[in-house]
Design an enzyme around this catalytic site. Structure first.
Site, PDB file in Angstrom:
ATOM      1  CG  PHE A 288      -2.172   0.623   1.171  1.00 20.81           C
ATOM      2  CD1 PHE A 288      -3.302  -0.145   0.926  1.00 20.81           C
ATOM      3  CD2 PHE A 288      -2.329   1.994   1.337  1.00 20.81           C
ATOM      4  CE1 PHE A 288      -4.554   0.440   0.843  1.00 20.81           C
ATOM      5  CE2 PHE A 288      -3.569   2.585   1.256  1.00 20.81           C
ATOM      6  CZ  PHE A 288      -4.695   1.805   1.005  1.00 20.81           C
TER       7      PHE A 288
ATOM      8  CB  ALA B  78       3.840   4.670   3.784  1.00 21.79           C
TER       9      ALA B  78
ATOM     10  CB  ALA C 239       0.257  -1.143   7.633  1.00 24.68           C
ATOM     11  CG  LEU C 240      -4.555  -3.097   9.170  1.00 26.08           C
ATOM     12  CD1 LEU C 240      -6.065  -3.042   8.962  1.00 26.08           C
ATOM     13  CD2 LEU C 240      -4.229  -2.905  10.652  1.00 26.08           C
ATOM     14  CD  GLU C 241      -3.474  -7.116   5.134  1.00 24.93           C
ATOM     15  OE1 GLU C 241      -2.963  -6.085   4.665  1.00 24.93           O
ATOM     16  OE2 GLU C 241      -4.653  -7.177   5.542  1.00 24.93           O
TER      17      GLU C 241
ATOM     18  CG  HIS D  48      -9.613   2.428   8.044  1.00 24.05           C
ATOM     19  ND1 HIS D  48      -9.641   2.657   6.703  1.00 24.05           N
ATOM     20  CD2 HIS D  48      -9.034   1.214   8.177  1.00 24.05           C
ATOM     21  CE1 HIS D  48      -9.114   1.639   6.054  1.00 24.05           C
ATOM     22  NE2 HIS D  48      -8.719   0.751   6.937  1.00 24.05           N
TER      23      HIS D  48
ATOM     24  CB  THR E 281      -7.435   5.582   4.962  1.00 19.63           C
ATOM     25  OG1 THR E 281      -8.444   4.809   5.601  1.00 19.63           O
ATOM     26  CG2 THR E 281      -6.291   5.769   5.915  1.00 19.63           C
TER      27      THR E 281
HETATM   28  N1  INI Z   1      -2.454   0.045   4.554  1.00 20.43           N
HETATM   29  C1  INI Z   1      -1.279   0.679   4.552  1.00 20.43           C
HETATM   30  O1  INI Z   1      -0.207   0.034   4.586  1.00 20.43           O
HETATM   31  N2  INI Z   1      -1.233   2.045   4.521  1.00 20.43           N
HETATM   32  C2  INI Z   1      -2.367   2.799   4.473  1.00 20.43           C
HETATM   33  O2  INI Z   1      -2.251   4.051   4.447  1.00 20.43           O
HETATM   34  C3  INI Z   1      -3.602   2.140   4.457  1.00 20.43           C
HETATM   35  N3  INI Z   1      -4.811   2.898   4.360  1.00 20.43           N
HETATM   36  O3  INI Z   1      -4.710   4.091   4.065  1.00 20.43           O
HETATM   37  O4  INI Z   1      -5.901   2.386   4.510  1.00 20.43           O
HETATM   38  C4  INI Z   1      -3.637   0.733   4.496  1.00 20.43           C
HETATM   39  N4  INI Z   1      -4.805   0.081   4.490  1.00 20.43           N
HETATM   40  C5  INI Z   1      -4.952  -1.298   4.119  1.00 20.43           C
HETATM   41  C6  INI Z   1      -4.861  -2.236   5.304  1.00 20.43           C
HETATM   42  O5  INI Z   1      -3.550  -2.263   5.827  1.00 20.43           O
HETATM   43  C7  INI Z   1      -5.235  -3.665   4.909  1.00 20.43           C
HETATM   44  O6  INI Z   1      -4.395  -4.100   3.877  1.00 20.43           O
HETATM   45  C8  INI Z   1      -6.677  -3.800   4.447  1.00 20.43           C
HETATM   46  O7  INI Z   1      -7.556  -3.277   5.423  1.00 20.43           O
HETATM   47  C9  INI Z   1      -7.028  -5.291   4.211  1.00 20.43           C
HETATM   48  O8  INI Z   1      -6.875  -6.050   5.401  1.00 20.43           O
END
Ligand code: INI
Length: 156
Positions: free
Chosen positions: A28, A86, A62-64, A94, A92
């Site tokens: 991302f 980042a 980042a959540l993964e 959220h 976003t």
């Molecule tokens: N993931 C990021 O690494 N950076 C971001 O700025 C971001 N935003 O903006 O939402 C982001 N979202 C995706 C998230 O990490 C997951 O991949 C997604 O929710 C699926 O699980």
């Protein structure tokens, strides 16, 4: 740093030779992530980490990152890990969730596994801030990984 007589000190050791380092990078905001990666890999190789002892794993966001770090930590092949990504507020609503939960997950992995994780996940207001910080943040993360890998060895 000041020396104190009669106190053993575990000095900062930035010798990366012989260390295995795992890097998990979010795709991302890929430009910022690649800037982080180039700063990080430059620091690792400059300090002697052999590229054949590194692995780069990319994930959607980042959540993964935390679950992937946990898998690498469990493999037993890496002395330290680096999380790169980042989280940009402009992108976003959220932002807080992604920024806070990814940081919490990174911390949880290192505490649960005992494998240090350098947190190179940038949190910024906009792209420009991310681009201006990415190189230095990547470099700092690489150095932190080497230092912590050596510190964990030294304290074992
Ligand atoms: N993931 C990021 O690494 N950076 C971001 O700025 C971001 N935003 O903006 O939402 C982001 N979202 C995706 C998230 O990490 C997951 O991949 C997604 O929710 C699926 O699980």
């Amino acid at each position: 740093m000041a020396k104190f007589e009669n106190i053993e000190e575990a000095e900062r050791n930035l010798d990366g030779r012989g260390l295995g380092i795992g890097i998990v990078m979010s795709r991302f905001n890929i430009e910022a992530s690649e800037g982080l990666l180039s700063g990080c890999v430059a620091a690792l190789t400059h300090h002697g980490v052999d590229p054949s002892r590194m692995i780069l794993v990319t994930v959607p966001g980042a959540l993964e990152i935390p679950v992937t770090l946990k898998k690498l930590a469990a493999s037993g092949k890496y002395d330290a890990l680096v999380a790169l990504g980042a989280v940009i507020r402009g992108e976003t609503y959220h932002f807080e969730v992604v920024a806070n939960e990814s940081a919490k997950g990174v911390m949880q992995v290192q505490l649960e596994t005992g494998i240090p994780v350098a947190n190179g996940i940038l949190t910024t207001e906009n792209d420009d801030q991310a681009f201006s910080r990415m190189n230095e943040k990547g470099r700092e993360s690489g150095l932190a990984a080497i230092e912590m890998a050596n510190l964990m060895r030294r304290l074992s």
